[in-house]
Design a protein around this motif. Structure first.
Motif, mmCIF file in Angstrom:
data_model
loop_
_atom_site.group_PDB
_atom_site.id
_atom_site.type_symbol
_atom_site.label_atom_id
_atom_site.label_comp_id
_atom_site.label_asym_id
_atom_site.label_seq_id
_atom_site.Cartn_x
_atom_site.Cartn_y
_atom_site.Cartn_z
ATOM 1 N N CYS A 1 0.855 -1.194 0.000
ATOM 2 C CA CYS A 1 0.000 0.000 0.000
ATOM 3 C C CYS A 1 0.891 1.244 0.000
ATOM 4 O O CYS A 1 1.924 1.281 0.675
ATOM 5 C CB CYS A 1 -0.882 -0.015 1.245
ATOM 6 S SG CYS A 1 -2.064 1.339 1.330
ATOM 7 N N GLU A 2 0.508 2.267 -0.769
ATOM 8 C CA GLU A 2 1.350 3.463 -0.903
ATOM 9 C C GLU A 2 0.723 4.725 -0.320
ATOM 10 O O GLU A 2 1.416 5.704 -0.055
ATOM 11 C CB GLU A 2 1.694 3.650 -2.386
ATOM 12 C CG GLU A 2 2.491 2.454 -2.918
ATOM 13 C CD GLU A 2 2.659 2.444 -4.417
ATOM 14 O OE1 GLU A 2 1.628 2.456 -5.133
ATOM 15 O OE2 GLU A 2 3.809 2.433 -4.870
ATOM 16 N N ILE A 3 -0.586 4.711 -0.180
ATOM 17 C CA ILE A 3 -1.319 5.829 0.424
ATOM 18 C C ILE A 3 -2.425 5.178 1.254
ATOM 19 O O ILE A 3 -3.085 4.259 0.771
ATOM 20 C CB ILE A 3 -1.961 6.739 -0.659
ATOM 21 C CG1 ILE A 3 -0.882 7.402 -1.537
ATOM 22 C CG2 ILE A 3 -2.872 7.785 -0.033
ATOM 23 C CD1 ILE A 3 -1.450 8.139 -2.772
ATOM 24 N N VAL A 4 -2.623 5.643 2.484
ATOM 25 C CA VAL A 4 -3.650 4.996 3.306
ATOM 26 C C VAL A 4 -4.700 6.019 3.738
ATOM 27 O O VAL A 4 -4.380 7.177 4.033
ATOM 28 C CB VAL A 4 -3.025 4.283 4.533
ATOM 29 C CG1 VAL A 4 -2.425 5.272 5.529
ATOM 30 C CG2 VAL A 4 -4.038 3.372 5.215
ATOM 31 N N ARG A 5 -5.942 5.593 3.742
ATOM 32 C CA ARG A 5 -7.026 6.484 4.145
ATOM 33 C C ARG A 5 -7.547 6.044 5.508
ATOM 34 O O ARG A 5 -7.646 4.852 5.787
ATOM 35 C CB ARG A 5 -8.136 6.426 3.088
ATOM 36 C CG ARG A 5 -9.279 7.375 3.312
ATOM 37 C CD ARG A 5 -9.942 7.742 1.979
ATOM 38 N NE ARG A 5 -10.250 6.600 1.147
ATOM 39 C CZ ARG A 5 -11.489 6.155 0.885
ATOM 40 N NH1 ARG A 5 -12.540 6.768 1.406
ATOM 41 N NH2 ARG A 5 -11.681 5.114 0.095
ATOM 42 N N VAL A 6 -7.866 7.029 6.326
ATOM 43 C CA VAL A 6 -8.336 6.755 7.685
ATOM 44 C C VAL A 6 -9.581 7.617 7.915
ATOM 45 O O VAL A 6 -9.563 8.816 7.643
ATOM 46 C CB VAL A 6 -7.229 7.112 8.713
ATOM 47 C CG1 VAL A 6 -7.733 6.974 10.139
ATOM 48 C CG2 VAL A 6 -5.985 6.240 8.502
ATOM 49 N N ALA A 7 -10.646 6.987 8.404
ATOM 50 C CA ALA A 7 -11.882 7.729 8.672
ATOM 51 C C ALA A 7 -11.772 8.501 9.980
ATOM 52 O O ALA A 7 -11.196 8.011 10.948
ATOM 53 C CB ALA A 7 -13.057 6.759 8.759
ATOM 54 N N ILE A 8 -12.331 9.729 9.990
ATOM 55 C CA ILE A 8 -12.507 10.466 11.250
ATOM 56 C C ILE A 8 -14.014 10.614 11.442
ATOM 57 O O ILE A 8 -14.623 11.576 10.957
ATOM 58 C CB ILE A 8 -11.825 11.857 11.203
ATOM 59 C CG1 ILE A 8 -10.343 11.712 10.807
ATOM 60 C CG2 ILE A 8 -11.956 12.562 12.557
ATOM 61 C CD1 ILE A 8 -9.584 13.034 10.732
#
Lengths: 357, 357
Positions: free
Chosen positions: B51-58
């Motif tokens: 994985c090169e970019i990770v998304r995280v929910a707020i």
């Protein structure tokens, strides 16, 4: 929505291929053909998984007697797959093969090909010209051309020879293990021959990479209207090939065998344990044949939208799920009851649809 | 071979997206964002998988402190995923987010959007406009248009508003759970906006159907040169999403992370137990990073051709395998030694390549 290329239809037993007929799913047995019982048991499993045409290899003459027994008892039309020895192909036409598959690269001299075609004509069965990157005839293999062009030139030249002899019940394939070469080859074939195309990426690999390569390659072709019958090649149980083939057709809304499950990937927003819920729903849906659309969604962002859009859906919140049917909220259910509540609605809908048929 | 659409590049942390940069692989954590340790552990696993970019929910304000800690320690640039409450997006820009993802359907009034964009501009980070079929703004949802057109109209109108305010560091996505609607939407988007496209089929389902839907949909788009970064959505461990994304890129020869395995589906012609051999080779290849091509083939039809074409290959006969390296036969090995003999050659080649770098 997808405009299909027009092709000259053939009949494979009772199954039409080409000419606008439904795009069919094929697989190939990997049992020892000399073991008729094991091969027929595998064919029964493939049929159960949704296979519509099955291919069986005849490696040597000692498999012929068993091949005849397999053809007599198979619930699916049986294609005889023959390499090297054209006499096996001729025998297969007399033993109940619904179609032959031969490969220009290794069937041998023109008079052998002609004898096979004559036998197929007498039996009234079609022949697939199956060119493969791993077994190109030397006269093409040695050319300094892109692989796709070599594959197509070999297939087209073979088709022209056979057509000139008055035999037109052909199906054509040109497979490579490279997705790009496979796609290129079939695009060119579609412009070069009037026959139905059997599409597939060959030697695609094990379950995961083979599923991805087949989905990418066959997806691109099917979306362009190219392909009349398909075979997914996996180094795995052949029943998996059938499941993946149906998933590819369903992904493009071409054909669907049973329900569709929309489910979210979950994220930090999800407040129920979604993955096992979705997996259990998927497992139960596999037993059904009606094309209901079911949504299992984890949160309030896209959950209500997708759940409303499905025939039956659940949009989860903190430890609960909102149950939707045909766009309307029915009730709120606790997390532990989500699977049962959802499936009760799905099964009720399944019965309604089945009863109406 | 594939001609990529030209887009205006943005930087997501140190990772370029668009403008001809390598097509990157993304995923999203599904841990509770308030648990920084668990989220960072998952990010480490995702990074390991490629994985090169990770998304995280707020989801709520109580995740903000943890989000800041995650951004500080993450080995990957972190994208803040925000819905409903624009103030969380503004806070995220101050806590180290490398990019924001907002959704026109639920971010609210224009002045809220403007405040978010202003904060992103101050922080010097890009913003993804992520439209989703499950959460279209009501003004589009209610129109009697095809879904793809509603998705695109919503995204384009949002982009135009933001662009008119002088902010151009945008990435755009328009996802649906229908492959056909997704493909249509991205084709239209590619003609409508100059920004990089984040492609994905949303709520694609569990491992199998999600892998097939993503491979078909993203495969079609990537083959047309559309897509600058991709996320495969699976209701499964997010590390699986990363593996599938790389398999899609490899299938089209766009990018490859490690070796390629060509292996045949086996048939009645196969005289060795191929499936476990191929699975074991695949398992060992996963540990390597050099792009060697390996073939594991079951018989004499396509075996020698594919084995010769690979860097290292095996073509099996009755209880034995012919070992090829760079097109030449090296030796014959008994079935029980195929895996070890093949892998010894692959590992030797891997060392040569690694040493040469």
């Amino acid at each position: 929505m997808i405009e299909r290329r027009q092709t000259r239809p053939v009949m494979v037993g009772g199954v039409a291929v080409g000419g606008g007929a439904a795009i069919t799913v094929q697989s190939m047995t990997n049992t020892d053909t000399r073991d008729a019982a094991a091969t027929l048991a595998q064919i029964a499993r493939l049929a159960e998984a949704g296979c519509e045409i099955v291919r069986v290899a005849i490696p040597h003459a000692d498999a012929l007697a068993s091949f005849g027994a397999i053809c007599s008892e198979s619930p699916l039309p049986v294609v005889a797959d023959i390499h090297f020895d054209h006499r096996l192909a001729i025998e297969a036409t007399r033993l109940g093969a619904a179609k032959l598959r031969i490969n220009p690269g290794n069937i041998g001299s023109t008079d052998r090909v002609d004898a096979v075609i004559e036998a197929a004509g007498e039996a009234g069965i079609p022949v697939r010209i199956g060119v493969n990157a791993g077994s190109l005839a030397a006269e093409y293999e040695d050319r300094d051309w892109p692989l796709a062009e070599k594959l197509v030139a070999s297939a087209v030249s073979f088709c022209e020879h056979i057509s000139a002899r008055g035999f037109e019940d052909l199906v054509v394939s040109a497979k490579a293990s490279s997705v790009n070469a496979t796609v290129d080859a079939y695009r060119k074939l579609a412009l070069s021959v009037p026959y139905p195309l059997h599409i597939g990426v060959t030697e695609a690999g094990t379950s995961l990479s083979g599923t991805v390569k087949s989905s990418v390659g066959l997806g691109i072709l099917l979306a362009e209207g190219v392909g009349d019958t398909l075979r997914v090649s996996l180094t795995a149980d052949p029943a998996e090939e059938v499941t993946v083939a149906w998933e590819i057709l369903a992904a493009l809304d071409i054909r669907r065998r049973g329900p569709e499950l929309v489910s979210c990937p979950t994220c930090g927003r999800c407040e129920v344990d979604m993955v096992p819920i979705a997996q259990e729903v998927e497992r139960r849906l596999r037993l059904m044949r009606t094309p209901v659309k079911v949504a299992v969604m984890g949160c309030a962002v896209n959950g209500p939208g997708e759940a409303r859009d499905a025939d039956v859906g659940i949009a989860s919140g903190k430890g609960v799920g909102l149950l939707f049917r045909k766009g309307e909220v029915i009730r709120k259910v606790p997390e532990a009851e989500i699977v049962e509540a959802l499936m009760a609605e799905v099964e009720a809908l399944d019965r309604e649809i089945t009863d109406a048929e």
